[in-house]
Design a protein around this motif. Structure first.
Motif, PDB file in Angstrom:
ATOM      1  N   ASP A 163       9.551  -4.837   7.358  1.00 56.07           N
ATOM      2  CA  ASP A 163       9.597  -4.857   8.830  1.00 56.07           C
ATOM      3  C   ASP A 163       9.613  -3.459   9.426  1.00 56.07           C
ATOM      4  OD1 ASP A 163       9.838  -7.562   8.813  1.00 56.07           O
ATOM      5  OD2 ASP A 163      11.970  -7.627   9.341  1.00 56.07           O
ATOM      6  N   ASP A 164      10.248  -2.521   8.726  1.00 59.71           N
ATOM      7  CA  ASP A 164      10.408  -1.174   9.275  1.00 59.71           C
ATOM      8  C   ASP A 164       9.169  -0.343   8.994  1.00 59.71           C
ATOM      9  OD1 ASP A 164      12.883  -1.886  10.130  1.00 59.71           O
ATOM     10  OD2 ASP A 164      14.015  -0.675   8.712  1.00 59.71           O
ATOM     11  N   LEU A 165       8.491   0.043  10.075  1.00 58.74           N
ATOM     12  CA  LEU A 165       7.245   0.821   9.947  1.00 58.74           C
ATOM     13  C   LEU A 165       7.417   2.164  10.623  1.00 58.74           C
ATOM     14  CD1 LEU A 165       4.829  -2.027  10.968  1.00 58.74           C
ATOM     15  CD2 LEU A 165       4.862  -0.952   8.735  1.00 58.74           C
ATOM     16  N   PHE A 166       6.820   3.178  10.018  1.00 59.64           N
ATOM     17  CA  PHE A 166       6.976   4.531  10.547  1.00 59.64           C
ATOM     18  C   PHE A 166       5.612   5.139  10.830  1.00 59.64           C
ATOM     19  CE2 PHE A 166      10.173   3.618   7.276  1.00 59.64           C
ATOM     20  CZ  PHE A 166      11.290   3.542   8.087  1.00 59.64           C
ATOM     21  N   GLU A 167       5.586   5.964  11.879  1.00 61.76           N
ATOM     22  CA  GLU A 167       4.371   6.704  12.193  1.00 61.76           C
ATOM     23  C   GLU A 167       3.975   7.567  10.985  1.00 61.76           C
ATOM     24  OE1 GLU A 167       5.075   9.404  15.395  1.00 61.76           O
ATOM     25  OE2 GLU A 167       2.942   9.693  15.797  1.00 61.76           O
ATOM     26  N   GLU A 168       4.979   8.084  10.268  1.00 65.31           N
ATOM     27  CA  GLU A 168       4.742   8.916   9.076  1.00 65.31           C
ATOM     28  C   GLU A 168       4.197   8.121   7.893  1.00 65.31           C
ATOM     29  OE1 GLU A 168       7.446  12.264   7.568  1.00 65.31           O
ATOM     30  OE2 GLU A 168       8.788  10.997   8.724  1.00 65.31           O
ATOM     31  N   ARG A 169       4.163   6.795   8.045  1.00 62.41           N
ATOM     32  CA  ARG A 169       3.707   5.900   6.979  1.00 62.41           C
ATOM     33  C   ARG A 169       4.390   6.213   5.646  1.00 62.41           C
ATOM     34  NH1 ARG A 169      -0.991   3.582   9.497  1.00 62.41           N
ATOM     35  NH2 ARG A 169      -1.412   2.266   7.700  1.00 62.41           N
ATOM     36  N   GLU A 170       3.581   6.416   4.559  1.00 60.40           N
ATOM     37  CA  GLU A 170       4.206   6.623   3.248  1.00 60.40           C
ATOM     38  C   GLU A 170       4.893   7.986   3.124  1.00 60.40           C
ATOM     39  OE1 GLU A 170       0.893   6.225   3.603  1.00 60.40           O
ATOM     40  OE2 GLU A 170      -0.150   7.816   2.549  1.00 60.40           O
ATOM     41  N   GLY A 171       4.707   8.836   4.168  1.00 59.64           N
ATOM     42  CA  GLY A 171       5.342  10.158   4.165  1.00 59.64           C
ATOM     43  C   GLY A 171       6.856  10.056   4.032  1.00 59.64           C
ATOM     44  N   GLU A 209       0.833  -1.210   0.000  1.00 61.63           N
ATOM     45  CA  GLU A 209       0.000   0.000   0.000  1.00 61.63           C
ATOM     46  C   GLU A 209       0.866   1.258   0.000  1.00 61.63           C
ATOM     47  OE1 GLU A 209      -4.034  -1.804   2.122  1.00 61.63           O
ATOM     48  OE2 GLU A 209      -2.701  -0.547   3.302  1.00 61.63           O
ATOM     49  N   GLU A 210       1.976   1.197   0.722  1.00 60.53           N
ATOM     50  CA  GLU A 210       2.890   2.349   0.769  1.00 60.53           C
ATOM     51  C   GLU A 210       3.465   2.630  -0.626  1.00 60.53           C
ATOM     52  OE1 GLU A 210       5.882   2.118   3.876  1.00 60.53           O
ATOM     53  OE2 GLU A 210       7.310   3.206   2.630  1.00 60.53           O
ATOM     54  N   ALA A 211       3.896   1.555  -1.304  1.00 60.46           N
ATOM     55  CA  ALA A 211       4.465   1.711  -2.655  1.00 60.46           C
ATOM     56  C   ALA A 211       3.411   2.321  -3.589  1.00 60.46           C
ATOM     57  CB  ALA A 211       4.942   0.364  -3.185  1.00 60.46           C
ATOM     58  N   ALA A 212       2.195   1.802  -3.506  1.00 61.11           N
ATOM     59  CA  ALA A 212       1.130   2.290  -4.389  1.00 61.11           C
ATOM     60  C   ALA A 212       0.804   3.753  -4.077  1.00 61.11           C
ATOM     61  CB  ALA A 212      -0.117   1.413  -4.229  1.00 61.11           C
ATOM     62  N   ALA A 213       0.756   4.091  -2.778  1.00 60.32           N
ATOM     63  CA  ALA A 213       0.429   5.470  -2.382  1.00 60.32           C
ATOM     64  C   ALA A 213       1.497   6.450  -2.881  1.00 60.32           C
ATOM     65  CB  ALA A 213       0.298   5.563  -0.865  1.00 60.32           C
ATOM     66  N   CYS A 214       2.716   5.951  -3.077  1.00 67.06           N
ATOM     67  CA  CYS A 214       3.818   6.809  -3.543  1.00 67.06           C
ATOM     68  C   CYS A 214       3.939   6.787  -5.068  1.00 67.06           C
ATOM     69  CB  CYS A 214       5.127   6.399  -2.889  1.00 67.06           C
ATOM     70  SG  CYS A 214       5.146   6.782  -1.134  1.00 67.06           S
ATOM     71  N   GLY A 215       2.950   6.223  -5.736  1.00 66.80           N
ATOM     72  CA  GLY A 215       2.912   6.286  -7.202  1.00 66.80           C
ATOM     73  C   GLY A 215       3.747   5.243  -7.926  1.00 66.80           C
TER      74      GLY A 215
END
Ligand code: G1P
Length: 287
Positions: A131-139, A42-48
């Motif tokens: 494994d590495d997750l950030f509060e900023e998510r895809e930010g 989802e992160e990859a997709a959100a970043c285009g």
């Protein structure tokens, strides 16, 4: 040049989660209501990203199955009138255009990235360690992509760590630049605290130029007898600039049991339906 492809590394054995990972890939561990791997896609997709290259092993067929269409299950849910559940599974194959590549031997992160070479080709690409997750998510990735466009050089995510954490990460030496961006001047994989060049550790997000593949192919095995991406980045430094982006906010290493529990709690506490009930229950449990 636009970054269009994201390489998601899902090839590790996940030994920290044994016995669970004896038969289930660690990327299928749930974080509240979906598996760890789904957050990465989802992160990859959100970043285009137009293509996700997922590096796995033949034992991890469950990952492929998860993102494939299951018409039989869809039909059963439809007939049972379970439309909310139907939506949850129907969207999975459409989250991103995913292709799967196998790492042939467990030779480390550098070797896993190299396995994506033929699919990535001669263009810049993102690397996501799920494994590495950030509060900023895809930010995080989004800001790194902006920095890549601005400086036209590879960008790696960084975070300050304590002395006790140093041996778990790649550590870097940097020169100050502007805001949260710095220039990386040296890197070392999992140093002893006394040998750490600073307190800035590499986090699992990278934007890399295709030149990294030549360096990876020429990098000898390093720490732990594995081909280290950190070592290849150090080699790349001799011919290209490398930048760091210091992340903001919380970070969770869901690849360890304590980190996975922390990530689960943080996500659940922020969940619109579960948050309040969990908060009340935790207060009830605490002495
Ligand atoms: C890998 C990298 C390391 C980086 C870390 C971030 O290590 O080799 O440089 O700091 O990811 O999570 P691993 O976690 O695979 O041991």
């Amino acid at each position: 040049m636009k970054v269009r492809k994201a390489v998601i590394i899902a090839a590790g054995r996940g030994t920290r989660f044994l016995p669970f990972t004896k038969s289930v890939p660690k990327e299928m561990l749930p974080l509240v209501d979906k598996p760890v791997i789904q957050y990465a896609v989802e992160e990859a997709a959100a970043c285009g990203m137009e293509l996700v290259v997922m590096v796995t092993t033949p034992e991890k067929a469950a990952l492929e199955k998860y993102f494939a269409r299951d018409t039989e299950l869809e039909r059963a849910l439809q007939q049972a009138g379970k439309n909310d559940l139907l939506e949850k599974i129907r969207c999975l194959p459409d989250l991103a255009n995913i292709c799967f590549v196998h790492q042939k031997e467990q030779l480390g992160l550098g070797d896993a990235v190299l396995a994506a070479r033929a699919v990535v080709g001669k263009e810049p690409f993102a690397v996501i360690l799920p494994d590495d997750l950030f509060e900023e998510r895809e930010g995080v990735l989004r800001k790194m992509l902006n920095a890549f466009q601005k400086y036209q050089g590879s960008v790696i995510a960084l975070r300050k760590v304590n002395k006790e954490e140093v041996e778990r990460y790649g550590l870097v030496k940097v020169e100050e630049m502007t805001g949260r961006i710095c220039r990386v001047t040296d890197l070392v994989e999992k140093p002893k605290p006394a040998d750490a060049p600073s307190d800035l550790a590499i986090m699992g997000r990278y934007i890399l130029t295709p030149g990294i593949f030549e360096e990876l192919a020429a990098t000898p095995r390093g720490t732990g007898g594995e081909v280290q991406l950190t070592d290849a980045l150090k080699r790349l430094l001799s011919r290209q600039d490398l930048y760091g982006y210091e992340i903001q906010g919380e970070y969770y290493d869901s690849g360890t049991i304590p980190g996975w529990i922390e990530a689960t709690l943080a996500l659940a506490l922020n969940h619109p339906e579960l948050g309040q009930k969990l908060r009340d229950h935790l207060l009830h449990l605490l002495p």
